[in-house]
Scaffold this motif. Structure first.
Motif, PDB file in Angstrom:
ATOM      1  N   SER A   1     -49.923  34.263 100.414  1.00  0.00           N
ATOM      2  CA  SER A   1     -50.209  33.766 101.759  1.00  0.00           C
ATOM      3  C   SER A   1     -49.679  34.701 102.834  1.00  0.00           C
ATOM      4  CB  SER A   1     -49.608  32.376 101.945  1.00  0.00           C
ATOM      5  OG  SER A   1     -48.212  32.400 101.714  1.00  0.00           O
ATOM      6  N   GLN A   2     -50.367  34.722 103.974  1.00  0.00           N
ATOM      7  CA  GLN A   2     -49.995  35.597 105.081  1.00  0.00           C
ATOM      8  C   GLN A   2     -48.786  35.039 105.823  1.00  0.00           C
ATOM      9  OE1 GLN A   2     -53.205  36.474 107.774  1.00  0.00           O
ATOM     10  NE2 GLN A   2     -51.873  37.442 109.276  1.00  0.00           N
ATOM     11  N   LEU A   3     -47.891  35.924 106.237  1.00  0.00           N
ATOM     12  CA  LEU A   3     -46.763  35.540 107.071  1.00  0.00           C
ATOM     13  C   LEU A   3     -47.218  35.466 108.531  1.00  0.00           C
ATOM     14  CD1 LEU A   3     -43.937  37.763 105.523  1.00  0.00           C
ATOM     15  CD2 LEU A   3     -44.544  35.412 104.962  1.00  0.00           C
ATOM     16  N   SER A   4     -46.434  34.813 109.348  1.00  0.00           N
ATOM     17  CA  SER A   4     -46.788  34.674 110.757  1.00  0.00           C
ATOM     18  C   SER A   4     -46.648  36.009 111.485  1.00  0.00           C
ATOM     19  CB  SER A   4     -45.876  33.644 111.420  1.00  0.00           C
ATOM     20  OG  SER A   4     -44.547  34.130 111.495  1.00  0.00           O
ATOM     21  N   ALA A   5     -47.253  36.077 112.670  1.00  0.00           N
ATOM     22  CA  ALA A   5     -47.131  37.290 113.494  1.00  0.00           C
ATOM     23  C   ALA A   5     -45.676  37.552 113.851  1.00  0.00           C
ATOM     24  CB  ALA A   5     -47.976  37.149 114.756  1.00  0.00           C
ATOM     25  N   GLU A   6     -44.899  36.494 114.072  1.00  0.00           N
ATOM     26  CA  GLU A   6     -43.468  36.653 114.402  1.00  0.00           C
ATOM     27  C   GLU A   6     -42.708  37.222 113.210  1.00  0.00           C
ATOM     28  OE1 GLU A   6     -45.424  33.995 117.107  1.00  0.00           O
ATOM     29  OE2 GLU A   6     -45.264  33.922 114.905  1.00  0.00           O
ATOM     30  N   GLN A   7     -43.040  36.774 112.003  1.00  0.00           N
ATOM     31  CA  GLN A   7     -42.378  37.305 110.811  1.00  0.00           C
ATOM     32  C   GLN A   7     -42.751  38.765 110.578  1.00  0.00           C
ATOM     33  OE1 GLN A   7     -43.862  33.995 108.360  1.00  0.00           O
ATOM     34  NE2 GLN A   7     -41.762  33.691 107.624  1.00  0.00           N
ATOM     35  N   ASP A   8     -44.013  39.096 110.832  1.00  0.00           N
ATOM     36  CA  ASP A   8     -44.445  40.485 110.694  1.00  0.00           C
ATOM     37  C   ASP A   8     -43.708  41.373 111.693  1.00  0.00           C
ATOM     38  OD1 ASP A   8     -46.506  42.614 109.784  1.00  0.00           O
ATOM     39  OD2 ASP A   8     -46.738  42.580 111.965  1.00  0.00           O
ATOM     40  N   GLU A   9     -43.559  40.905 112.927  1.00  0.00           N
ATOM     41  CA  GLU A   9     -42.881  41.677 113.958  1.00  0.00           C
ATOM     42  C   GLU A   9     -41.419  41.903 113.611  1.00  0.00           C
ATOM     43  OE1 GLU A   9     -41.912  43.828 117.246  1.00  0.00           O
ATOM     44  OE2 GLU A   9     -43.922  43.306 116.516  1.00  0.00           O
ATOM     45  N   ALA A  10     -40.771  40.918 112.997  1.00  0.00           N
ATOM     46  CA  ALA A  10     -39.345  41.028 112.682  1.00  0.00           C
ATOM     47  C   ALA A  10     -39.068  41.934 111.489  1.00  0.00           C
ATOM     48  CB  ALA A  10     -38.770  39.637 112.411  1.00  0.00           C
ATOM     49  N   LEU A  11     -40.072  42.170 110.668  1.00  0.00           N
ATOM     50  CA  LEU A  11     -39.872  42.914 109.433  1.00  0.00           C
ATOM     51  C   LEU A  11     -39.623  44.394 109.713  1.00  0.00           C
ATOM     52  CD1 LEU A  11     -39.933  42.754 106.323  1.00  0.00           C
ATOM     53  CD2 LEU A  11     -42.418  43.072 106.454  1.00  0.00           C
ATOM     54  N   ALA A  12     -38.586  44.952 109.103  1.00  0.00           N
ATOM     55  CA  ALA A  12     -38.273  46.379 109.253  1.00  0.00           C
ATOM     56  C   ALA A  12     -37.866  46.933 107.898  1.00  0.00           C
ATOM     57  CB  ALA A  12     -37.156  46.588 110.275  1.00  0.00           C
ATOM     58  N   PHE A  13     -38.303  48.146 107.601  1.00  0.00           N
ATOM     59  CA  PHE A  13     -38.059  48.753 106.297  1.00  0.00           C
ATOM     60  C   PHE A  13     -37.143  49.967 106.430  1.00  0.00           C
ATOM     61  CE2 PHE A  13     -42.169  46.650 105.958  1.00  0.00           C
ATOM     62  CZ  PHE A  13     -42.064  45.988 104.743  1.00  0.00           C
ATOM     63  N   ASP A  14     -36.442  50.260 105.349  1.00  0.00           N
ATOM     64  CA  ASP A  14     -35.625  51.471 105.259  1.00  0.00           C
ATOM     65  C   ASP A  14     -35.936  52.139 103.918  1.00  0.00           C
ATOM     66  OD1 ASP A  14     -33.772  53.486 105.107  1.00  0.00           O
ATOM     67  OD2 ASP A  14     -32.076  52.278 105.743  1.00  0.00           O
ATOM     68  N   PRO A  15     -36.984  52.983 103.870  1.00  0.00           N
ATOM     69  CA  PRO A  15     -37.409  53.569 102.593  1.00  0.00           C
ATOM     70  C   PRO A  15     -36.466  54.633 102.056  1.00  0.00           C
ATOM     71  CG  PRO A  15     -38.666  54.514 104.402  1.00  0.00           C
ATOM     72  CD  PRO A  15     -37.826  53.415 105.003  1.00  0.00           C
ATOM     73  N   THR A  16     -35.502  55.054 102.853  1.00  0.00           N
ATOM     74  CA  THR A  16     -34.585  56.099 102.421  1.00  0.00           C
ATOM     75  C   THR A  16     -33.348  55.543 101.744  1.00  0.00           C
ATOM     76  OG1 THR A  16     -35.324  57.430 104.306  1.00  0.00           O
ATOM     77  CG2 THR A  16     -33.346  58.174 103.176  1.00  0.00           C
TER      78      THR A  16
END
Length: 245
Positions: A188-203
């Motif tokens: 299921s898709q997350l909300s726009a607010e959840q998408d905005e809050a998401l941050a990644f650190d690939p390093t």
């Protein structure tokens, strides 16, 4: 060659520039247009010689946050460098953030980001990782038995409402074939607010045996730092708390 670290002045300059551009954009500096989903990753284990990375070599199941994105972004179904970001939530330690971009599958093309229309296809880490003395590329490949993700973010979101799309995870050396190690399923898709809050650190959000190599890894590290600072996010921000698919 391990992760190259130029002088701190260069790192500061990259981070400041990324922060300024992120604030000007008022959002993500990299891959700003995207949709995030609840997901699940199943690792089957590495066929053949082990990679030296326990998370890839040993069977496991991980709650996952998945984000599909467009790099520029171009409108609708226009070609773009497409992105797939995975956060594998682990019971202990940091999550595993895997970021891959649309590319070719062949050895000469897996290190090049390539524009594409369809979200179903090959995604590669572009730069390599180090596991001991081994150089590894990771990828998400099309599953021929899976529902198609379509040509736009809206189409990809619609596909998750009708079905459970899947991509196959793979690992390879610089010139070797892809070895299939698992699969990721989109729910299921997350909300726009959840998408905005998401941050990644690939390093740094990596299994302990794995590290990103080369100057591109250094550049990605400091660019993402600046982008997160502009948004007021951290390397652990966001992620689905829902049940797996």
């Amino acid at each position: 060659m391990t992760l190259t670290r130029p002088p701190s002045r260069a790192a500061t300059a990259v981070e400041r520039a990324s922060t300024a551009l992120g604030r000007l954009r008022r959002g993500r500096l990299l891959h700003p247009a995207g949709r995030s989903f609840v997901g699940e990753t199943v690792i089957w284990g590495t066929p053949g010689p082990p990679t030296g990375v326990a998370l890839l070599d040993q069977p496991g199941r991980y709650r996952t946050t998945v984000r599909l994105s467009k790099g520029t972004p171009t409108p609708g179904s226009w070609p773009d460098v497409l992105g797939l970001a995975l956060r594998l939530h682990r019971d202990a330690g940091r999550p595993f953030d895997l970021l891959v971009s649309s590319s070719g599958a062949a050895p000469v093309l897996r290190s090049l980001p390539l524009p594409r229309r369809r979200f179903t296809g090959t995604y590669s880490t572009i730069t390599c990782y180090r596991a001991g003395r081994r150089r590894l590329w990771l990828a998400a490949l099309a599953d021929p038995d899976s529902a198609d993700l379509g040509r736009s973010l809206a189409a990809a979101a619609a596909a998750t409402r009708r079905d459970t799309p899947r991509l196959v995870l793979a690992v390879a050396s610089a010139v070797g074939p892809w070895r299939l190690v698992g699969e990721v399923s989109l729910g299921s898709q997350l909300s726009a607010e959840q998408d905005e809050a998401l941050a990644f650190d690939p390093t740094h959000n990596l299994p302990p045996e794995l590290r990103m190599a080369g100057p591109l890894g250094w550049l990605r590290d400091h660019t993402y730092r600046g982008s997160r600072r502009a948004r007021g996010a951290t390397a652990q921000s966001g992620g689905s708390t829902a049940a797996t698919v």
